[in-house]
Design a protein around this motif. Structure first.
Motif, PDB file in Angstrom:
ATOM      1  N   HIS B 186       7.194   3.448   9.543  1.00  0.00           N
ATOM      2  CA  HIS B 186       6.033   3.245  10.405  1.00  0.00           C
ATOM      3  C   HIS B 186       4.777   3.652   9.635  1.00  0.00           C
ATOM      4  O   HIS B 186       4.660   4.770   9.152  1.00  0.00           O
ATOM      5  N   VAL B 187       3.854   2.693   9.526  1.00  0.00           N
ATOM      6  CA  VAL B 187       2.584   2.963   8.849  1.00  0.00           C
ATOM      7  C   VAL B 187       1.508   3.109   9.908  1.00  0.00           C
ATOM      8  O   VAL B 187       1.324   2.207  10.735  1.00  0.00           O
ATOM      9  N   LEU B 188       0.803   4.212   9.882  1.00  0.00           N
ATOM     10  CA  LEU B 188      -0.192   4.421  10.936  1.00  0.00           C
ATOM     11  C   LEU B 188      -1.436   5.092  10.400  1.00  0.00           C
ATOM     12  O   LEU B 188      -1.471   5.557   9.266  1.00  0.00           O
ATOM     13  N   GLY B 189      -2.491   5.138  11.221  1.00  0.00           N
ATOM     14  CA  GLY B 189      -3.773   5.707  10.811  1.00  0.00           C
ATOM     15  C   GLY B 189      -3.896   7.158  11.230  1.00  0.00           C
ATOM     16  O   GLY B 189      -2.922   7.786  11.646  1.00  0.00           O
ATOM     17  N   ASN B 190      -5.078   7.643  11.131  1.00  0.00           N
ATOM     18  CA  ASN B 190      -5.398   9.027  11.447  1.00  0.00           C
ATOM     19  C   ASN B 190      -4.807   9.454  12.795  1.00  0.00           C
ATOM     20  O   ASN B 190      -5.146   8.929  13.848  1.00  0.00           O
ATOM     21  N   ASP B 215      13.200  10.298  10.844  1.00  0.00           N
ATOM     22  CA  ASP B 215      13.101  10.738   9.450  1.00  0.00           C
ATOM     23  C   ASP B 215      11.633  10.749   9.031  1.00  0.00           C
ATOM     24  O   ASP B 215      11.035   9.694   8.839  1.00  0.00           O
ATOM     25  N   PRO B 216      11.043  11.939   8.897  1.00  0.00           N
ATOM     26  CA  PRO B 216       9.599  12.029   8.592  1.00  0.00           C
ATOM     27  C   PRO B 216       9.219  11.309   7.310  1.00  0.00           C
ATOM     28  O   PRO B 216       8.075  10.899   7.150  1.00  0.00           O
ATOM     29  N   SER B 217      10.169  11.129   6.409  1.00  0.00           N
ATOM     30  CA  SER B 217       9.808  10.477   5.144  1.00  0.00           C
ATOM     31  C   SER B 217       9.556   8.988   5.348  1.00  0.00           C
ATOM     32  O   SER B 217       9.091   8.300   4.449  1.00  0.00           O
ATOM     33  N   LEU B 218       9.848   8.507   6.538  1.00  0.00           N
ATOM     34  CA  LEU B 218       9.593   7.087   6.811  1.00  0.00           C
ATOM     35  C   LEU B 218       8.229   6.860   7.467  1.00  0.00           C
ATOM     36  O   LEU B 218       7.892   5.745   7.855  1.00  0.00           O
ATOM     37  N   ILE B 219       7.482   7.937   7.630  1.00  0.00           N
ATOM     38  CA  ILE B 219       6.142   7.813   8.212  1.00  0.00           C
ATOM     39  C   ILE B 219       5.109   7.803   7.094  1.00  0.00           C
ATOM     40  O   ILE B 219       5.068   8.718   6.274  1.00  0.00           O
ATOM     41  N   GLU B 230      -0.808  -2.249  -1.259  1.00  0.00           N
ATOM     42  CA  GLU B 230      -0.302  -1.917  -2.590  1.00  0.00           C
ATOM     43  C   GLU B 230       0.279  -0.503  -2.626  1.00  0.00           C
ATOM     44  O   GLU B 230       1.425  -0.301  -3.025  1.00  0.00           O
ATOM     45  N   GLU B 231      -0.528   0.440  -2.162  1.00  0.00           N
ATOM     46  CA  GLU B 231      -0.092   1.835  -2.185  1.00  0.00           C
ATOM     47  C   GLU B 231       1.113   2.051  -1.268  1.00  0.00           C
ATOM     48  O   GLU B 231       2.071   2.745  -1.623  1.00  0.00           O
ATOM     49  N   ILE B 232       1.039   1.441  -0.096  1.00  0.00           N
ATOM     50  CA  ILE B 232       2.124   1.609   0.871  1.00  0.00           C
ATOM     51  C   ILE B 232       3.441   1.095   0.295  1.00  0.00           C
ATOM     52  O   ILE B 232       4.477   1.765   0.361  1.00  0.00           O
ATOM     53  N   ILE B 233       3.359  -0.080  -0.293  1.00  0.00           N
ATOM     54  CA  ILE B 233       4.591  -0.672  -0.813  1.00  0.00           C
ATOM     55  C   ILE B 233       5.123   0.123  -1.991  1.00  0.00           C
ATOM     56  O   ILE B 233       6.341   0.284  -2.160  1.00  0.00           O
ATOM     57  N   SER B 234       4.209   0.666  -2.803  1.00  0.00           N
ATOM     58  CA  SER B 234       4.706   1.458  -3.934  1.00  0.00           C
ATOM     59  C   SER B 234       5.445   2.689  -3.407  1.00  0.00           C
ATOM     60  O   SER B 234       6.434   3.134  -3.988  1.00  0.00           O
ATOM     61  N   LYS B 235       4.960   3.239  -2.298  1.00  0.00           N
ATOM     62  CA  LYS B 235       5.680   4.360  -1.688  1.00  0.00           C
ATOM     63  C   LYS B 235       7.033   3.906  -1.157  1.00  0.00           C
ATOM     64  O   LYS B 235       8.048   4.600  -1.298  1.00  0.00           O
ATOM     65  N   ILE B 236       7.023   2.761  -0.507  1.00  0.00           N
ATOM     66  CA  ILE B 236       8.253   2.259   0.098  1.00  0.00           C
ATOM     67  C   ILE B 236       9.312   1.978  -0.965  1.00  0.00           C
ATOM     68  O   ILE B 236      10.503   2.267  -0.786  1.00  0.00           O
ATOM     69  N   LYS B 238       9.915   3.479  -3.493  1.00  0.00           N
ATOM     70  CA  LYS B 238      10.530   4.699  -4.014  1.00  0.00           C
ATOM     71  C   LYS B 238      11.557   5.278  -3.053  1.00  0.00           C
ATOM     72  O   LYS B 238      12.271   6.219  -3.384  1.00  0.00           O
ATOM     73  N   LEU B 239      11.586   4.766  -1.839  1.00  0.00           N
ATOM     74  CA  LEU B 239      12.542   5.270  -0.860  1.00  0.00           C
ATOM     75  C   LEU B 239      13.945   4.818  -1.229  1.00  0.00           C
ATOM     76  O   LEU B 239      14.151   3.705  -1.688  1.00  0.00           O
ATOM     77  N   ASN B 240      14.885   5.705  -1.008  1.00  0.00           N
ATOM     78  CA  ASN B 240      16.259   5.361  -1.348  1.00  0.00           C
ATOM     79  C   ASN B 240      17.195   5.851  -0.245  1.00  0.00           C
ATOM     80  O   ASN B 240      17.251   7.052   0.011  1.00  0.00           O
ATOM     81  N   PRO B 241      17.917   4.987   0.451  1.00  0.00           N
ATOM     82  CA  PRO B 241      17.900   3.535   0.293  1.00  0.00           C
ATOM     83  C   PRO B 241      16.608   2.909   0.815  1.00  0.00           C
ATOM     84  O   PRO B 241      15.893   3.547   1.582  1.00  0.00           O
ATOM     85  N   LEU B 242      16.361   1.697   0.423  1.00  0.00           N
ATOM     86  CA  LEU B 242      15.174   0.983   0.883  1.00  0.00           C
ATOM     87  C   LEU B 242      15.239   0.825   2.400  1.00  0.00           C
ATOM     88  O   LEU B 242      16.321   0.665   2.961  1.00  0.00           O
ATOM     89  N   PRO B 243      14.101   0.869   3.063  1.00  0.00           N
ATOM     90  CA  PRO B 243      14.099   0.599   4.502  1.00  0.00           C
ATOM     91  C   PRO B 243      14.380  -0.889   4.757  1.00  0.00           C
ATOM     92  O   PRO B 243      14.279  -1.707   3.846  1.00  0.00           O
ATOM     93  N   ASP B 244      14.741  -1.187   5.998  1.00  0.00           N
ATOM     94  CA  ASP B 244      14.971  -2.595   6.335  1.00  0.00           C
ATOM     95  C   ASP B 244      14.038  -3.062   7.452  1.00  0.00           C
ATOM     96  O   ASP B 244      14.143  -4.186   7.932  1.00  0.00           O
TER      97      ASP B 244
END
Lengths: 344, 344
Positions: B186-190, B215-219, B230-236, B238-244
């Motif tokens: 989940h990608v969210l703002g302030n 899982d807080p690492s998915l926020i 760009e930044e969001i995807i680069s973070k994504i 790096k997640l292992n396993p990749l989210p779906d």
DNA sequence: TTGTATGCGTTATCAT
DNA sequence: ATGATAACGCATACAA
């Protein structure tokens, strides 16, 4: 309703005259620092709020600037407004905004409202429907600064702020020609609007410069919204031979066209190279990225407002003698949607 | 400056008292039709324009409604403004608009300006930076109607108009889960803004309902603009396993994410299903079309304004006792970006 | 149905 | 550096 605190109350409290209080509040230089301080202390203590009604009545100014746009919820227009708001805010002016919804009648009504609201100045981008600008005559008569932006009244004797649509379209079309395009479709909006009329001129000039013939069947009129692509592409698919270039006067519409071209199995830019207009966010997000004309809305708004402000202190003068047109720089931003020679 | 025509001039011309002229102009019932007609004829003949300064001074009303938004050049906000303008225009009210640019300080300054400009009512969508709403106390004290929309002050005792962000996010997340997603980013703002805080809640509730672990690492926190992908995807990546699954709180940002996912060779929706928010134009133009939450900006604006107008004639009352929240309907619009089971 | 008198709160003019 | 006084143009309470 509680009794409002007035400068009389402040005056009584501090032990000076209302005149002095008024002067102090307006930072008149001829008020002693000490009295000034006492007055401001009392203002705070008593919770005084200046009554702009009375002030306006005397000064005959509202510090309100009117803005009439065709639509508030347009990418370009809202950027312009953002620029205007910034400049106005910095100058201590408020923005009164209304939309014409592209209707002449509504524009007239809005202009009247603005006039009756006694705005100190007016900024207008004309509705596509607008046939004359007689409804702005009251402003001119009273010397209220009036400035058009983007969609201007060409031969009105009023100042207008625009980009050079002819040049922009010329560049865009030339770019397509350089990419090897021989048959370029131009999609544009209501030709009564200077913006689209000029872009058509630019398109034609480019053909002329390159000794290509103008073919009216390659001109498609559209309302340029994000759903127009379907109809436009269905028209294009009937052309024989198919065009190899497409110059759309708006990015959302260009994106929609690209979408529907793809659905038809047409490759962009290989089969048809596409150029849009506006440099909207969308031009950077669709695949392929759209080559487009950067349309500096924010800057236009800022400049328009600053220009208007300049004329605010010249009563009775207006902008009548200031017949010039201010043209903003715009650039062609080349992206993938138009680059045929990938190997170059 | 020429002498202005006043009701005194009209009165003299027609041969009645200024009072009668005033009454006629305000369509007071107790004026004889004949005199009324004579008066209006004279008004036209002499080119009289009512002086709202004087009228305002007497009536203590400006017929101006203030609006403070975070940004003017935002898709959603400009739709809201369009709706407000329509409702205001119909009621004969002007809109004074200013932007806070997400800054608390600027919002305070704008609120002050609005107060000093004596707006009859105020509509506010809070800046992300805003920590308290003390700067609106003067309005409450004076009984000036104040209404928050979209970004509201939850426990302020002020009315707010919102969509049910919790429910919307719950639906969006549930939809992804139904598509078979097991790890949803989940990608969210302030998170200080109710809008994003609520969506996070909705996301969590959906997980709960489906007995999935949070899982807080998915926020991922982001400013959600069109370049953030760009930044969001680069973070994504790096997640292992990749989210779906990917639930982004804004369509432009979702579009940007899709773009960068594709660049990484990820298929949408097969590898990662994507849901956006807002139902912006862009959600219908990128490939694949983005599943999104329809955010009825125009309707919100219209409703907010109409609600404010209702309270305009109740002086000293404000909206203090009217502590409720008005919630607008929003729907999940399912498109290709999230439909994993194509064969269904 | 119409008129008289007054106040709204400030700023501008002129004087001190 | 400060003050007295007069507009600014309208709407309203009260009177007729």
């Amino acid at each position: 309703m509680e009794k409002e605190i007035t400068i009389y109350d402040i005056a009584k409290d501090v032990g000076v005259s209302p005149t002095t209080v008024s002067r102090a509040l307006n930072h008149h230089p001829a008020v002693h620092e000490k009295t000034k301080k006492k007055i401001f202390d009392a203002v705070l203590k008593m919770g005084y709020q200046s009554n702009i009604f009375a002030a306006n009545l005397r000064t005959k100014r509202t510090n309100n600037i009117g803005v009439i746009v065709p639509r508030l919820n347009s990418n370009f227009q809202s950027s312009v407004l953002a620029g205007m708001e910034k400049a106005a805010n910095e100058a201590g002016l408020n923005l009164i905004i209304s939309q014409s919804l592209e209707s002449f009648e509504k524009e007239k009504a809005n202009a009247n409202t603005m006039f009756n609201s006694r705005v100190d100045g007016l900024l207008v981008s004309l509705a596509s429907d607008t046939e004359n600008i007689d409804h702005y005559k009251p402003f001119l008569r009273k010397g209220i600064p009036l400035l058009f932006f983007d969609r201007i009244a060409e031969q009105s004797g009023c100042t207008g702020i625009v980009i050079d649509n002819i040049q922009a379209a010329l560049n865009a079309t030339n770019h397509l020609i350089e990419q090897g395009c021989k048959r370029i479709v131009h999609v544009l909006g209501n030709i009564k609007i200077n913006v689209y009329a000029d872009r058509l001129k630019g398109y034609k000039y480019a053909l002329l410069e390159n000794e290509m013939l103008f073919d009216p069947s390659l001109i498609i009129l559209s309302d340029l919204n994000e759903e127009a692509g379907e109809e436009i592409i269905s028209k294009i698919m009937k052309l024989n031979p198919l065009p190899d270039g497409l110059f759309v006067s708006n990015d959302a519409c260009a994106a929609s066209c690209i979408r529907h071209l793809k659905l038809e199995g047409i490759r962009i830019p290989e089969d048809i190279a596409v150029v849009g207009f506006n440099n909207d966010v969308i031009s950077r997000l669709v695949e392929p990225n759209i080559t487009t004309v950067n349309y500096p809305g924010y800057e236009m708004g800022e400049l328009a407002m600053k220009n208007l402000i300049k004329h605010l202190d010249k009563p009775n003068e207006g902008m009548l003698e200031n017949t010039n047109k201010i043209t903003l720089r715009s650039d062609l931003i080349i992206r993938k949607s138009s680059k045929k020679e990938i190997s170059l």
